[in-house]
Design an enzyme around this catalytic site. Structure first.
Site, mmCIF file in Angstrom:
data_model
loop_
_atom_site.group_PDB
_atom_site.id
_atom_site.type_symbol
_atom_site.label_atom_id
_atom_site.label_comp_id
_atom_site.label_asym_id
_atom_site.label_seq_id
_atom_site.Cartn_x
_atom_site.Cartn_y
_atom_site.Cartn_z
ATOM 1 N N CYS A 120 -1.657 9.456 1.918
ATOM 2 C CA CYS A 120 -1.224 8.975 0.602
ATOM 3 C C CYS A 120 -2.287 9.181 -0.468
ATOM 4 O O CYS A 120 -2.006 9.074 -1.659
ATOM 5 C CB CYS A 120 -0.851 7.500 0.679
ATOM 6 S SG CYS A 120 -2.156 6.447 1.353
ATOM 7 N N GLU B 244 0.873 -1.169 0.000
ATOM 8 C CA GLU B 244 0.000 0.000 0.000
ATOM 9 C C GLU B 244 0.911 1.220 0.000
ATOM 10 O O GLU B 244 1.458 1.603 1.037
ATOM 11 C CB GLU B 244 -0.926 -0.014 1.217
ATOM 12 C CG GLU B 244 -1.901 -1.179 1.259
ATOM 13 C CD GLU B 244 -2.875 -1.194 0.093
ATOM 14 O OE1 GLU B 244 -3.026 -0.152 -0.581
ATOM 15 O OE2 GLU B 244 -3.487 -2.240 -0.154
#
Length: 528
Positions: A258, A224
């Protein structure tokens, strides 16, 4: 419970092999495959999060100056909902799935094909610093539910949060679940161990290192990662709404997310109104300025403060919102920079902070070309425009996830799949996807003794005549010719006629009328 947090202490390097061995040994006892055992561990995790809430709040304030509001909403409540959702659904997820037609042909139906969900084994979960509790424990919920044992590695950049995670995990089975604290040396020591799966959340640079090392032992990895995420704004957008929502995305955790936009691609004719809308939204969120706000987090440390500051120092663009900073507090104001080149530092680097660039374009064509050039596979993208324009963005840009007319709402629900694609990551989790992430889907068949005669064709000496008979029963003929054109045979027309008119008496009359007409045409045209 008082909000006392133990001082950060790295795990002894010599202890790491034994920690990994203990977790592997716990898995080999097979007790983790018991559904009741898994449920008890998740219940204990829920109450540990509840009981250590004061410590979690204090740790996040100490590490990131994160407000209690953000810490509660995005870390504590998120994880509690994760536990409860998985407890409600994991038995259903774990059940064998019967495999039937069309996947299993009728000639094999007696073999009782099914998919069995089995735990991957002993897994390593490495967490990041931006949401140091949630992003470490959310995949852990999936690992417990799937029946895995696990070793957790919190980020050393958020030491207080790491020690609270230690307290939380100590409430669970100590042989099945352990925490390793430390930095690069401890992570390297963990990577020397054999794992059945590694789950990593963090930077692309570190993710690449993890993946290379995992490849040496053929260990599957979930990544991720981040990405230079684009936002598209066309003339058909509601500029005030776009400005407010995108600014919100850069204020959450002081932009250390993110998912937030790295740059905005906007039609050149609406740049100035958008900048005005941004500044108006800024004043609404921070009436006394961002630094005075008790709600805005800080950059995690001075190294990352200087990394973000360097992007602003090196840009050739013009700051059109914000720009203030204070190194003594690791404070950087939400900042927008108007740039004119794709090669600008604000376009080429991932900010992972409260700053973003605005890049004017002549058309949506140009915007899509720029976005595909900057980063072809971002973790997320955002589009503010007409329905047709938003659909075009989705069709012509690849991303891990996408949100239309908002900032990363596609990742705001803890039960829908979330993950990257290409350079922004591999694999997905959240909800059922978390269970699946840590499960091996094992295909099982069970052939009864009485079926031996049905299977005689497979034994030597081979008989081509029997094979041809079996092929007629099992091999489907194509409905297309060598040019790829579909050939509509008798079966197609029969099914079409059978579907006419529905199931009513009127429908039956329509079908008979069509058959009669076809028969009349055929008789009069071809038989006379």
């Amino acid at each position: 419970m008082a909000a006392d947090i133990p001082a950060f202490e790295a795990t002894a390097l010599e202890a790491i092999p034994q920690i990994a061995s203990t977790a592997r040994g716990a898995f080999r006892t097979h007790r983790t495959k018991n559904m009741q055992w898994r449920q008890v561990q998740l219940r204990k995790l829920y109450w540990a999060i509840e009981d250590y809430t004061p410590q979690i709040l204090a740790a996040l304030k100490q590490d990131l100056r994160k407000s209690d509001f953000e810490a509660t909403l995005m870390e504590i409540d998120w994880l509690k909902k994760d536990c409860l959702f998985m407890l409600d659904n994991m038995e259903r997820y774990a059940k064998d799935e019967k495999l039937r037609a069309p996947e299993v042909p009728w000639t094999f139906s007696f073999m009782n094909f099914r998919t069995r969900k089995e735990p991957m084994g002993t897994v390593l979960i490495i967490g990041p610093y931006n949401f140091p509790v949630q992003l470490l424990l959310a995949p852990f919920v999936g690992a417990i539910a799937a029946g895995c044992t696990a070793v957790l590695k919190p980020s050393e950049l958020t030491p207080a949060s790491a020690m609270v995670v230690n307290l939380i995990i100590s409430r669970l089975d100590p042989t099945a679940f352990q925490v390793v604290n430390g930095g690069i040396a401890e992570t390297n020591a963990l990577m020397e161990e054999k794992w059945d799966k590694i789950f990593f959340t963090g930077s692309t640079t570190v993710g690449t290192i993890i993946t290379k090392k995992a490849a040496e032992t053929l260990t599957p990895v979930v990544l991720e990662l981040g990405g230079r995420n684009p936002a598209f704004i066309t003339k058909n957008a509601n500029l005030a709404l776009a400005a407010r929502r995108l600014l919100w995305g850069k204020t959450v955790n002081s932009g250390q997310v993110c998912l937030s936009q790295n740059y905005v691609l906007i039609d050149k004719d609406i740049v100035q109104p958008f900048i005005e809308a941004l500044n108006k939204a800024y004043k609404g969120m921070f009436p006394n300025g961002a630094k005075a706000s008790p709600d805005l987090a800080r950059i995690v440390n001075q190294r990352h403060f200087h990394r973000i500051k360097k992007m602003l120092d090196e840009t050739d663009g013009k700051i059109v919102m914000g720009g203030g900073m204070d190194e003594s507090e690791n404070f950087i104001e939400p900042t927008a920079v108007l740039v004119s080149s794709v090669k600008d530092s604000m376009m080429q680097e991932e900010s992972f902070g409260p700053i973003f660039s605005i890049y004017p374009v002549n058309s949506l064509d140009e915007a899509l070309n720029v976005a595909n050039l900057v980063h072809r596979t971002p973790l997320s993208l955002f589009s503010f425009g007409s329905k047709a324009e938003n659909q075009r963005v989705l069709n012509e840009m690849t991303s891990g996830g996408a949100t239309l007319n908002d900032a990363f709402s596609h990742a705001s629900i803890n039960t829908v799949p979330f993950g990257g694609v290409g350079d922004s990551g591999w694999g997905a989790y959240h909800g059922k996807a978390s269970f699946d992430c840590f499960s091996h889907f094992r295909t099982i068949s069970e052939t009864p003794a009485w079926a031996e005669k049905l299977m005689a064709v497979r034994y030597m000496p081979f008989d081509m005549g029997k094979l041809r008979i079996m092929s007629k029963l099992t091999v489907k003929k194509p409905n297309f010719d060598r040019s790829g054109k579909v050939v509509k045979g008798v079966g197609y027309w029969a099914s079409l006629v059978c579907g006419l008119g529905g199931k009513s008496a009127k429908g039956a009359f329509v079908r008979w009328a069509v058959v009669f007409l076809a028969h009349y045409i055929y008789t009069n045209r071809y038989q006379n």
